[in-house]
Design a protein around this motif. Structure first.
Motif, short mmCIF file in Angstrom:
data_model
loop_
_atom_site.label_atom_id
_atom_site.label_comp_id
_atom_site.label_asym_id
_atom_site.label_seq_id
_atom_site.Cartn_x
_atom_site.Cartn_y
_atom_site.Cartn_z
N ILE A 141 1.10 -1.19 -0.17
CA ILE A 141 -0.22 -0.32 -0.14
C ILE A 141 0.98 1.09 0.27
O ILE A 141 0.40 2.49 -0.70
CB ILE A 141 -1.55 -0.04 1.48
N LEU A 142 2.10 1.50 1.28
CA LEU A 142 2.45 2.60 0.85
C LEU A 142 3.32 2.47 -0.69
O LEU A 142 3.96 3.95 -1.00
CB LEU A 142 3.51 1.84 1.87
N ALA A 145 1.45 4.29 -3.32
CA ALA A 145 0.77 5.55 -2.26
C ALA A 145 2.48 5.96 -3.13
O ALA A 145 1.83 7.53 -2.52
CB ALA A 145 0.08 5.57 -1.16
N GLY A 146 4.10 5.92 -3.09
CA GLY A 146 4.85 6.34 -3.28
C GLY A 146 5.53 6.79 -2.69
O GLY A 146 6.77 7.86 -2.39
N ARG A 147 5.46 5.86 -1.28
CA ARG A 147 6.26 6.13 -0.13
C ARG A 147 7.36 5.41 -0.03
O ARG A 147 7.55 4.38 -0.83
CB ARG A 147 5.34 6.38 1.02
N GLY A 169 10.93 7.86 5.75
CA GLY A 169 10.86 6.72 5.67
C GLY A 169 9.96 5.62 6.31
O GLY A 169 9.35 6.38 7.47
N VAL A 170 9.52 4.69 5.48
CA VAL A 170 8.68 3.62 6.96
C VAL A 170 9.27 2.30 6.79
O VAL A 170 9.15 2.32 5.36
CB VAL A 170 7.12 3.61 6.03
N GLN A 319 -6.68 5.96 -1.65
CA GLN A 319 -5.59 5.17 -2.19
C GLN A 319 -5.19 4.18 -1.71
O GLN A 319 -4.84 3.31 -2.19
CB GLN A 319 -4.30 6.20 -1.18
N ILE A 320 -6.08 3.52 -0.86
CA ILE A 320 -5.73 2.24 -0.14
C ILE A 320 -6.02 0.95 -0.94
O ILE A 320 -6.49 -0.16 -1.23
CB ILE A 320 -5.85 2.50 1.43
N GLU A 321 -7.75 1.25 -1.24
CA GLU A 321 -8.75 0.48 -1.69
C GLU A 321 -7.96 0.34 -3.45
O GLU A 321 -7.81 -0.84 -4.02
CB GLU A 321 -9.83 1.35 -2.46
#
Length: 467
Positions: A141-142, A145-147, A169-170, A319-321
Motif C-alpha cells: 500500500i505504501l 502511494a509513492g512512500r 521513510g517507513v 488510495q488504500i483501496e
C-alpha cells in the motif's frame, strides 16, 4: 546496513550464524564492535571466518569473560524448554543477552536521524496467523502511494540489512514471538496484533507465555498507535489494557468475527465489506469480495489491519483501496498459481496448522483439498466448520492414511505424494471448483520446509496443465 552504535571497541558475542546472526555481526562490526561468533555447525563457522570474523566456542569455560553483550538468533531457546548452553553461560556470567531486533531499535534511537524534518517510522506486525500477509500488504500500500518503505524482520530482508531510512521513510517489520520475547528495545511507532492461536507452546511454556511474548511489543515501547485484532479474548484484553477510555483512538480495534460499536476507532469486515468507523460514524468502506489476492475472511482481517496501519500514516481510503486491488498475494499463502476451465489452483502451503487450514477452507465454496503431512498435536476436529466446503480430500504424507481417518464425513483418497494428489484432484475438478493445497500439517516428513512443498504443488499443477 544499519550500523549498531554505542559498541565501539567492545567485544560482542554472536550466537547462531544464520541470516539474522551474520547480519547482526556485520552491523556490529560496522559500528566499531569486535564480534566474536559461534555456531555449532562447522560450515557456518567457516563461512563467518571467510568474512574475517573471529569464532570462539562461547559456551566454553571463561569464554564470556571479555564480552559486554551476547546477541542470539531468534530460533535458539533462551528459557524454555531449557536455555541453550551458550545462553546459560551468559546468564551465569551476567552478560546481557539481546537479539537483532533489539539492536535495530537501539540503533534507530541513536539520534542519527534527528536532522530529518520527518523522522522515519516503524510499523511492527505480530500475531499467530496473517502477519506475513499483513506486513506485505502495508508495504504494498505504501509503495503504491509513492512512500519510501522497506520490509524486513521475519519477512524480506534481515532487519539490520536494510538501507538507512530517509526523509519520512517507513520500515515495516514482521516480528515472530521468538523475536519479540527477547529484544531489549521494542519501540515501534505503530504496532499491529493480528490474532492469537496456539503455536510454539514448548518454546513459551504454554499459551500464556506465547501471548506474553507477543504482548511485549505493546507493553515495552508504548507505540503511538496500536492496531489490535479483537476476535479472540487475548486481543480484547490487550486493547483494553492499552486504551484509557472508550473513545481513545490511539487503539484501533479490528474484527471480522463480530460487529463492533462505540465511539472509538474501528475497522471491521462483514460479509466481504470493510468499513471504518470513528466517533460512531462511518468514514470509509471497501468491497473486498472481488479482490483476487485477498480471498476469505482471514485475508479480510489482514486487509483491515493493513488498512488501519495505512490510515494512521496519512493515506486516504481510496488510495488504500486502489492498492489492495493490485495486491497479488504472497507465495504459499492463498496464492493463485493457475486457472483453467473455471478451476482455480491455490497454494496455501503456509497453512501448517489446523487453524490456518480452517481459514483457507472457509475462503472457498467447493474445494478439491490437497492436505496432510506431519500431523501436529490436537488432532483435526477443529477443521469441522470448514469440511462442508470440501468436495473431496486428496491426502499426502507418510501419515496419509491416519490423516484421512480424521476427516469425518469427507470423501478422502490416500494419495501419499503430491504428484498423485494434484493429478487426481485436477482430473476430477469441475468448473467453479478450487484445487487447494492447505495441508493442516507440517512439511518435514517429505519436504525441507513449507516453501518447498508449495513449490512442488505449483510444479505439479503446471505439469498437469501442460500435459
Amino acid at each position: 546496513m544499519i550500523p549498531v552504535d554505542g559498541v565501539a571497541g567492545e567485544k560482542v558475542g554472536v550466537l547462531g550464524l544464520g541470516r539474522s546472526g551474520l547480519s547482526a555481526a556485520r552491523a556490529l562490526r560496522e559500528g566499531g564492535a569486535v564480534p566474536i561468533l559461534w555456531d555449532d555447525n562447522p560450515a557456518a563457522r567457516a563461512a563467518a571466518e571467510a568474512e574475517g570474523f573471529e569464532t570462539r566456542d562461547l559456551g566454553a569455560a571463561g569464554a564470556m569473560d571479555d564480552l559486554t553483550l551476547l546477541v542470539t538468533s531468534p530460533g535458539i531457546p533462551h528459557l524454555y524448554p531449557e536455555p541453550n548452553r551458550v545462553i546459560a553461560a551468559a546468564y551465569a556470567a551476567c552478560v546481557p543477552v539481546d537479539n537483532d531486533i533489539g539492536l535495530f531499535f537501539r540503533a534507530l534511537s541513536s539520534g542519527a536521524w534527528d536532522d530529518l524534518e520527518t523522522p522515519p517510522k516503524v510499523v511492527a506486525v505480530t500475531g499467530s496467523n496473517g502477519k506475513s500477509t499483513t506486513s506485505a500488504l502495508i508495504h504494498h500500500i505504501l509503495s503504491e502511494a509513492g512512500r519510501e518503505v522497506q520490509l524486513a524482520g521475519n519477512i524480506g530482508r534481515g532487519v539490520l540489512d536494510i538501507d538507512p531510512p530517509g526523509e519520512a521513510g517507513v520500515i515495516v517489520l514482521e516480528l515472530s514471538s521468538y523475536q519479540t520475547e527477547l529484544a531489549r528495545a521494542l519501540t515501534p511507532d505503530i504496532a499491529v496484533f493480528t490474532n492469537l492461536s496456539p503455536d510454539h507452546l514448548d518454546r513459551h511454556a504454554g499459551l500464556g507465555g506465547y501471548f506474553a511474548a507477543k504482548r511485549r511489543l505493546f507493553a515495552e515501547g508504548g507505540p503511538d498507535r496500536a492496531v489490535i485484532g479483537v476476535d479472540e479474548p487475548e486481543g480484547r484484553y490487550l486493547a483494553n489494557q492499552l486504551a484509557t477510555a472508550r473513545s481513545d483512538d490511539r487503539v484501533i480495534r479490528v474484527s471480522v468475527g463480530q460487529k463492533l460499536s462505540g465511539p472509538g476507532w474501528i475497522v471491521q469486515a462483514r460479509k466481504g465489506f470493510l468499513t471504518e468507523w470513528r466517533k460512531g460514524k462511518q468514514v470509509g468502506a471497501i468491497d473486498l469480495r472481488e479482490i483476487p489476492g485477498l480471498p476469505g475472511a482471514h485475508n479480510h482481517q489482514n486487509a483491515c489491519a493493513a488498512y488501519a496501519a495505512a490510515r494512521t500514516l496519512g493515506l486516504g481510503p481510496r488510495q488504500i483501496e486502489a492498492a489492495l486491488r493490485t495486491f497479488k498475494g504472497l507465495p504459499h499463502r492463498s496464492q493463485i498459481v493457475a486457472e483453467r476451465d473455471g478451476v482455480r489452483f491455490v497454494n496455501d502451503s503456509k497453512a501448517t496448522n489446523v487453524d490456518a487450514a480452517l481459514k483457507a477452507l472457509l475462503a472457498f465454496d467447493r474445494i478439491r483439498w490437497v492436505c496432510g503431512g506431519l500431523m501436529k498435536e490436537g488432532g483435526l476436529a477443529a477443521l469441522a466448520p470448514g469440511l462442508p466446503h470440501v468436495a473431496k480430500a486428496y491426502v499426502i504424507g507418510r501419515e496419509a492414511a491416519q490423516f484421512a481417518l480424521g476427516l469425518d464425513g469427507v470423501e478422502a483418497e490416500v494419495c501419499t505424494d503430491m504428484g498423485t494428489a494434484v493429478a487426481r484432484a485436477a482430473a476430477e475438478a469441475e468448473p467453479g471448483d478450487v484445487v487447494l493445497l492447505a495441508p493442516a500439517a507440517a512439511s518435514f516428513d517429505q519436504y525441507d520446509n513449507f516453501e518447498k512443498r508449495g513449490e512442488d504443488f505449483a510444479a505439479q499443477v503446471a505439469a498437469f496443465l501442460g500435459s
